[in-house]
Each structure stands twice: as structure tokens, then as C-alpha cells.
Write a protein that holds these residues in place. Structure first.
Motif, PDB file in Angstrom:
ATOM      1  N   PHE A   5       0.821  -1.208   0.000  1.00 40.50           N
ATOM      2  CA  PHE A   5       0.000   0.000   0.000  1.00 40.50           C
ATOM      3  C   PHE A   5       0.858   1.261   0.000  1.00 40.50           C
ATOM      4  CE2 PHE A   5      -3.569  -2.576   2.078  1.00 40.50           C
ATOM      5  CZ  PHE A   5      -4.189  -2.762   0.864  1.00 40.50           C
ATOM      6  N   ALA A   6       1.986   1.220   0.697  1.00 36.95           N
ATOM      7  CA  ALA A   6       2.889   2.371   0.704  1.00 36.95           C
ATOM      8  C   ALA A   6       3.474   2.606  -0.682  1.00 36.95           C
ATOM      9  CB  ALA A   6       4.005   2.149   1.722  1.00 36.95           C
ATOM     10  N   ALA A   7       3.826   1.553  -1.393  1.00 34.41           N
ATOM     11  CA  ALA A   7       4.376   1.689  -2.742  1.00 34.41           C
ATOM     12  C   ALA A   7       3.330   2.221  -3.713  1.00 34.41           C
ATOM     13  CB  ALA A   7       4.918   0.347  -3.216  1.00 34.41           C
ATOM     14  N   VAL A   8       2.112   1.735  -3.603  1.00 35.78           N
ATOM     15  CA  VAL A   8       1.037   2.230  -4.464  1.00 35.78           C
ATOM     16  C   VAL A   8       0.755   3.706  -4.163  1.00 35.78           C
ATOM     17  CG1 VAL A   8      -1.428   2.007  -4.990  1.00 35.78           C
ATOM     18  CG2 VAL A   8       0.007  -0.029  -4.841  1.00 35.78           C
ATOM     19  N   GLY A   9       0.734   4.059  -2.890  1.00 35.06           N
ATOM     20  CA  GLY A   9       0.519   5.460  -2.522  1.00 35.06           C
ATOM     21  C   GLY A   9       1.649   6.356  -3.006  1.00 35.06           C
ATOM     22  N   ALA A  10       2.882   5.869  -2.925  1.00 36.99           N
ATOM     23  CA  ALA A  10       4.029   6.643  -3.403  1.00 36.99           C
ATOM     24  C   ALA A  10       3.963   6.830  -4.914  1.00 36.99           C
ATOM     25  CB  ALA A  10       5.327   5.970  -3.004  1.00 36.99           C
ATOM     26  N   ALA A  11       3.545   5.806  -5.633  1.00 36.78           N
ATOM     27  CA  ALA A  11       3.425   5.910  -7.085  1.00 36.78           C
ATOM     28  C   ALA A  11       2.340   6.908  -7.475  1.00 36.78           C
ATOM     29  CB  ALA A  11       3.136   4.541  -7.683  1.00 36.78           C
ATOM     30  N   ILE A  12       1.233   6.894  -6.765  1.00 37.31           N
ATOM     31  CA  ILE A  12       0.157   7.860  -7.044  1.00 37.31           C
ATOM     32  C   ILE A  12       0.628   9.275  -6.748  1.00 37.31           C
ATOM     33  CG2 ILE A  12      -2.125   8.641  -6.279  1.00 37.31           C
ATOM     34  CD1 ILE A  12      -2.827   5.659  -5.916  1.00 37.31           C
ATOM     35  N   TRP A  13       1.298   9.467  -5.630  1.00 35.52           N
ATOM     36  CA  TRP A  13       1.795  10.799  -5.273  1.00 35.52           C
ATOM     37  C   TRP A  13       2.838  11.283  -6.275  1.00 35.52           C
ATOM     38  CZ3 TRP A  13       6.655  12.624  -4.044  1.00 35.52           C
ATOM     39  CH2 TRP A  13       6.692  13.945  -3.607  1.00 35.52           C
ATOM     40  N   ALA A  14       3.741  10.397  -6.716  1.00 35.69           N
ATOM     41  CA  ALA A  14       4.770  10.794  -7.681  1.00 35.69           C
ATOM     42  C   ALA A  14       4.142  11.190  -9.010  1.00 35.69           C
ATOM     43  CB  ALA A  14       5.761   9.650  -7.879  1.00 35.69           C
ATOM     44  N   GLY A  15       3.133  10.472  -9.429  1.00 35.28           N
ATOM     45  CA  GLY A  15       2.429  10.840 -10.663  1.00 35.28           C
ATOM     46  C   GLY A  15       1.729  12.182 -10.535  1.00 35.28           C
ATOM     47  N   TRP A  16       1.142  12.440  -9.392  1.00 33.09           N
ATOM     48  CA  TRP A  16       0.454  13.718  -9.181  1.00 33.09           C
ATOM     49  C   TRP A  16       1.456  14.865  -9.074  1.00 33.09           C
ATOM     50  CZ3 TRP A  16       0.412  17.084  -4.908  1.00 33.09           C
ATOM     51  CH2 TRP A  16      -0.536  18.096  -4.973  1.00 33.09           C
ATOM     52  N   ALA A  17       2.581  14.635  -8.416  1.00 25.57           N
ATOM     53  CA  ALA A  17       3.572  15.687  -8.226  1.00 25.57           C
ATOM     54  C   ALA A  17       4.287  16.046  -9.525  1.00 25.57           C
ATOM     55  CB  ALA A  17       4.594  15.256  -7.176  1.00 25.57           C
ATOM     56  N   SER A  18       4.403  15.118 -10.460  1.00 27.59           N
ATOM     57  CA  SER A  18       5.122  15.387 -11.701  1.00 27.59           C
ATOM     58  C   SER A  18       4.193  15.724 -12.857  1.00 27.59           C
ATOM     59  CB  SER A  18       5.985  14.183 -12.067  1.00 27.59           C
ATOM     60  OG  SER A  18       5.165  13.074 -12.373  1.00 27.59           O
ATOM     61  N   ARG A  19       2.960  16.068 -12.578  1.00 35.06           N
ATOM     62  CA  ARG A  19       2.012  16.379 -13.650  1.00 35.06           C
ATOM     63  C   ARG A  19       2.413  17.672 -14.353  1.00 35.06           C
ATOM     64  NH1 ARG A  19       0.007  18.326  -9.021  1.00 35.06           N
ATOM     65  NH2 ARG A  19      -1.158  20.268  -9.035  1.00 35.06           N
ATOM     66  N   ASN A  20       1.921  17.855 -15.527  1.00 35.38           N
ATOM     67  CA  ASN A  20       2.237  19.024 -16.338  1.00 35.38           C
ATOM     68  C   ASN A  20       1.347  20.183 -15.912  1.00 35.38           C
ATOM     69  OD1 ASN A  20       3.087  20.755 -18.268  1.00 35.38           O
ATOM     70  ND2 ASN A  20       2.436  19.517 -20.008  1.00 35.38           N
ATOM     71  N   ARG A  21       1.954  21.273 -15.494  1.00 34.86           N
ATOM     72  CA  ARG A  21       1.195  22.425 -14.990  1.00 34.86           C
ATOM     73  C   ARG A  21       1.359  23.649 -15.884  1.00 34.86           C
ATOM     74  NH1 ARG A  21       3.342  22.097  -8.823  1.00 34.86           N
ATOM     75  NH2 ARG A  21       3.028  19.889  -8.586  1.00 34.86           N
ATOM     76  N   THR A  22       1.636  23.473 -17.150  1.00 29.93           N
ATOM     77  CA  THR A  22       1.918  24.605 -18.029  1.00 29.93           C
ATOM     78  C   THR A  22       0.698  25.086 -18.799  1.00 29.93           C
ATOM     79  OG1 THR A  22       2.583  23.091 -19.784  1.00 29.93           O
ATOM     80  CG2 THR A  22       4.330  23.907 -18.329  1.00 29.93           C
ATOM     81  N   THR A  23      -0.498  24.777 -18.341  1.00 28.56           N
ATOM     82  CA  THR A  23      -1.677  25.183 -19.091  1.00 28.56           C
ATOM     83  C   THR A  23      -1.900  26.686 -19.040  1.00 28.56           C
ATOM     84  OG1 THR A  23      -3.062  24.755 -17.171  1.00 28.56           O
ATOM     85  CG2 THR A  23      -2.825  22.972 -18.774  1.00 28.56           C
ATOM     86  N   GLY A  24      -1.493  27.370 -17.976  1.00 33.23           N
ATOM     87  CA  GLY A  24      -1.717  28.796 -17.855  1.00 33.23           C
ATOM     88  C   GLY A  24      -0.636  29.654 -18.474  1.00 33.23           C
ATOM     89  N   ASP A  25       0.431  29.030 -18.981  1.00 34.28           N
ATOM     90  CA  ASP A  25       1.543  29.800 -19.517  1.00 34.28           C
ATOM     91  C   ASP A  25       1.245  30.419 -20.873  1.00 34.28           C
ATOM     92  OD1 ASP A  25       3.003  29.260 -17.310  1.00 34.28           O
ATOM     93  OD2 ASP A  25       4.157  27.630 -18.201  1.00 34.28           O
ATOM     94  N   VAL A  26       0.282  29.898 -21.597  1.00 34.23           N
ATOM     95  CA  VAL A  26       0.004  30.393 -22.943  1.00 34.23           C
ATOM     96  C   VAL A  26      -0.431  31.851 -22.892  1.00 34.23           C
ATOM     97  CG1 VAL A  26      -1.434  30.071 -24.977  1.00 34.23           C
ATOM     98  CG2 VAL A  26      -0.563  28.086 -23.745  1.00 34.23           C
ATOM     99  N   ALA A  27      -1.331  32.191 -21.992  1.00 28.61           N
ATOM    100  CA  ALA A  27      -1.793  33.567 -21.877  1.00 28.61           C
ATOM    101  C   ALA A  27      -0.675  34.479 -21.399  1.00 28.61           C
ATOM    102  CB  ALA A  27      -2.987  33.645 -20.934  1.00 28.61           C
TER     103      ALA A  27
END
Length: 58
Positions: A12-34
Motif C-alpha cells: 500500500f505504501a508503494a502504491v501510494g508513493a506511485a500515485i503521489w509521484a504521478g500527481w507531483a510530476s504532472r504538467n502544470r503549463t496550461t496557464g503559460d500560454v496567456a
């Protein structure tokens, strides 16, 4: 049963770490265009203002 519980805790700790790592490394550049478009307009305005002045250039 206790052995199964001790094996499931790291799983469960490994699954939680994988979910957190995926969320933390998501692409956040959607607002940069404006922002980039606004910066381009600003840069164009500064170039027009600089070309209209009689600055001494060596």
C-alpha cells in the motif's frame, strides 16, 4: 494473517508513493500560454517605443 498484514503495508505504501509521484510530476503549463502572449505584446510595445525615440547609439 499477521504475516499478510505486514506484507500488505509496504504494498500500500508503494502504491501510494506511485500515485503521489504521478500527481507531483504532472504538467502544470496550461496557464503559460496567456502569460507568454502578454509578454510578447509587452515586448512588441517596448520595441515600438524604443524605435520612436532619438537615442544616441555608438
Amino acid at each position: 494473517m499477521a504475516v499478510l498484514a505486514w506484507l500488505l503495508i509496504p504494498l500500500f505504501a508503494a502504491v501510494g508513493a506511485a500515485i503521489w509521484a504521478g500527481w507531483a510530476s504532472r504538467n502544470r503549463t496550461t496557464g503559460d500560454v496567456a502569460e507568454l502572449a502578454g509578454y510578447a505584446r509587452f515586448r512588441d510595445a517596448m520595441e515600438k517605443a524604443a524605435s520612436g525615440t532619438d537615442a544616441v547609439r555608438p
